[in-house]
Design an enzyme around this catalytic site. Structure first.
Site, short mmCIF file in Angstrom:
data_model
loop_
_atom_site.label_atom_id
_atom_site.label_comp_id
_atom_site.label_asym_id
_atom_site.label_seq_id
_atom_site.Cartn_x
_atom_site.Cartn_y
_atom_site.Cartn_z
NE ARG A 123 30.16 12.59 73.12
CZ ARG A 123 29.22 13.38 72.62
NH1 ARG A 123 29.49 14.64 72.31
NH2 ARG A 123 28.00 12.94 72.41
CE LYS A 179 31.59 9.33 70.15
NZ LYS A 179 30.94 8.31 69.35
CB SER A 190 23.16 9.29 71.51
OG SER A 190 22.42 10.47 71.63
CB CYS A 242 18.97 5.61 67.36
SG CYS A 242 18.19 7.23 67.42
CB THR A 266 25.84 -0.95 70.75
OG1 THR A 266 26.66 0.22 70.81
CG2 THR A 266 26.67 -2.14 71.18
CG ASN A 267 20.76 -2.82 71.33
OD1 ASN A 267 21.67 -3.21 72.04
ND2 ASN A 267 19.68 -2.22 71.81
CB SER A 271 27.37 4.05 83.80
OG SER A 271 26.19 3.36 83.48
NE ARG A 289 14.88 6.81 70.76
CZ ARG A 289 14.40 5.74 71.41
NH1 ARG A 289 13.13 5.71 71.76
NH2 ARG A 289 15.17 4.73 71.73
#
Length: 622
Positions: free
Chosen positions: A85, A233, A275, A277, A280-281, A401, A433
């Site tokens: 982005r 976004k 981002s 942090c 997705t996990n 990626s 974080r």
């Protein structure tokens, strides 16, 4: 329908099932401006997807992966200049500059339109204009909204089929006069007659432009991800957040997950993290040892649209959907150990971008396995070996990626993920974080305090030296790059919504702040994270049910050691004290940094936030 005939512009070939005259007129207008060679109306079918992928393989844009390794999957390698982005080229062109606020780039709309008209004039020469209709959210959902993207990139068309509900059925919902968000995208590389195309066309000049009042998105020069897949976004957060402000709902940079207890009771939480942090996990968390019978399910990993409505008992609740239909995830760091469910989602029907290619036609990236393959073709098409990496520091996969994968393939997908009604949210979680200062988990005492926590959250941009705090980048609500209007007005919108809900007698979700990243004196993470975060989630559920007392402190309520379930994890009370403790001196410093943020946003800042800060300072001095 009558086909408009225009000088030097291809026939529009409008399908009979498109009944929306305003949409057709707009496509005609954009085709006249951009001058493509042909116009193709995407129907979202498997046949169309396969055909476009085959055309891109022939053009060198995609490489088909070994079907025995990754069925129906492809790899795209972008131009090295077009990999992420572009925040500095992203504009919010509201009528008034103050409506964009100090955290967004602003240009006067009339001036920007003049610039864009010049850039878009003839920008699709020699290319195909794809008409890509999509629904953000389940088709026909009262929480969903429709967009149509006009793009000269087949890569966009196929990715949008995975990321959204894209295709012919959208026109049935749209009808003859339904509302849609118009999105125009070009790679900005017109082709002269006979000119050979490149595998990844793009332009050094880039603009990603939002017009909030007219709900329009224009994107020039990039073929990559969030710059080009305009449902993500651009629409789902920047435009949708302004729609939410005007219409009384929320568009948030949040995952949504479900937690079901052994007794069969399900709770839903929405969580915002900047981002890097582990969003997705967390969305795909697998409960650890000691949590037999508990289940975590995924509704979304990135974006939540949340609207108030009454439940079956006449109680007003906040209901959320995932407006997307796929995951556009960062590949590096994703492996069987860190995110088993994500890896299982990636077995077939995936488009990978800028990862490495193995010699047997599969993909690889840093963190996928402990040991890299002996030889790879890296994301720039060059030979890569562990020895080359050691010598040059070159990564096999680009750090940003991506994989584009259908959400329905995720083993942990929630049975309600596609429910048009959405799911009722029981709690909001905000996290950053931070190696010091912020405790493992704190519950806000009330809605205003929760909004304060979210407004001041941040992440360290540098590893903190021992005894020093790292440089903290504030990322309010994890929305700093994605809020489509003045950030201070956004805080006010959250406060107003909470106020309205409370006055209506609604059940407000609890608000929690978490930090999985506290470090010890040696700079090592104290909390094990990943699946162990279930222990914190369980405490939150106990708080929702009124079963955990917690300890109240200056900033809210945190758990006692004995309130967390420790079965299956060796984690001492001393270790727990390290992740839950509050350092008064560090917090005085922290509140000074909050003051800096509020000074930046002072022009529209709701008074409730400085007042909340003053109360915290008074408690701290106690």
């Amino acid at each position: 329908m009558n086909q408009p005939v225009m000088q030097g512009v291809p026939a529009l070939n409008v399908p009979a099932y498109v009944k929306h005259a305003r949409l057709v007129a707009w496509v005609s207008e954009i085709a006249a401006l951009t001058k493509p060679e042909r116009v193709v109306w995407c129907d979202g079918s498997q046949e169309e997807y396969d055909r476009l992928c085959a055309e891109m393989v022939a053009a060198g844009t995609l490489k088909q992966l070994n079907p025995a390794k990754r069925k129906n999957s492809y790899l795209a390698l972008s131009d090295p200049s077009d990999v992420a982005r572009v925040e500095d080229r992203t504009f919010i062109c509201s009528q008034k500059q103050e409506d964009a606020g100090p955290t967004n780039n602003w240009t006067a709309p009339a001036e920007m339109r003049q610039t864009l008209n010049g850039l878009f004039d003839g920008c699709m020469r020699g290319r195909t204009l794809y008409v890509v209709p999509f629904s953000m959210g389940p088709l026909g959902s009262p929480i969903a909204h429709i967009g149509v993207e006009l793009s000269d990139s087949p890569y966009v068309a196929v990715n949008m089929r995975i990321m959204t509900r894209m295709g012919r059925a959208v026109y049935d919902v749209l009808g003859a006069d339904g509302e849609f968000v118009p999105c125009v995208h070009t790679v900005g590389k017109p082709l002269a007659a006979g000119e050979q195309d490149v595998p990844w066309p793009c332009n050094p000049t880039k603009y990603i432009v939002h017009f909030p009042e007219t709900r329009e998105i224009w994107s020039f020069g990039s073929g990559y991800g969030g710059n080009a897949l305009l449902g993500k976004k651009c629409f789902a957060l920047r435009i949708a957040s302004t729609m939410g402000r005007d219409q009384g709902w929320l568009a948030e940079h949040m995952l949504i997950l479900g937690v079901t207890s052994p007794e069969g009771k399900t709770y839903h939480v929405a969580a915002a993290f900047p981002s890097a942090c582990g969003k997705t996990n967390f969305a795909m968390l697998i409960p650890p040892a000691g949590f037999d019978g508990w289940k975590v399910t995924t509704i979304g990993d990135d974006i939540a649209w949340i609207k108030p409505r009454q439940d079956a008992n006449g109680q007003t609740r906040l209901y959320a959907i995932n407006p997307e239909a796929g995951f556009f995830g960062v590949a590096p760091g994703t492996g069987e150990k860190t995110n088993f469910n994500a890896m299982a989602t990636l077995k077939e029907n995936v488009i990978f971008t800028n990862v490495a290619l193995t010699d047997d036609g599969d993909v690889w990236w840093e963190g996928m396995t402990d040991t890299p393959p002996a030889h790879l073709t890296d994301w720039q098409g060059q030979d890569w070996t562990p020895a080359i990496a050691k010598e040059t520091g070159r990564k096999a996969a680009h750090p940003n990626s991506r994989f584009t994968a259908p959400a329905a393939q995720c083993p942990s997908i929630d049975p309600e993920w596609d429910n048009p009604a959405g799911v009722a949210i029981d709690a909001f979680i905000f996290g950053g974080r931070r190696s010091t200062t912020v405790p493992l988990v704190t519950e806000a005492r009330d809605w205003t305090e929760g909004v304060y926590m979210a407004a001041t959250m941040g992440s360290e941009t540098t590893a903190a030296a021992v005894g020093q705090q790292g440089v903290v980048r504030r990322d309010p609500f994890a929305m700093l790059p994605f809020c489509g209007y003045n950030m201070a007005d956004y805080f006010a919108h959250w406060l107003k919504l909470g106020d309205q809900l409370a006055k209506s007698g609604a059940e407000l979700p609890k608000i929690f702040c978490v930090n999985w990243f506290r470090k010890d004196e040696q700079g090592r993470f104290v909390w094990p994270g990943f699946g162990e975060n279930m222990r914190v989630l369980k405490w939150m559920i106990d708080r929702i049910e009124g079963q955990a007392r917690g300890d109240e402190h200056v900033f809210g309520v945190s758990p006692r050691y004995e309130e967390l379930r420790w079965d299956g994890l060796d984690f001492s009370a001393e270790q727990f004290a390290k992740v839950i403790s509050l350092d008064a001196q560090a917090w005085q410093q922290e509140l000074t940094l909050h003051a800096e943020l509020f000074a930046q946003l002072a022009h529209h800042l709701p008074q409730a936030l400085p007042e909340a800060k003053a109360r915290l300072e008074a408690r701290l001095q106690g």
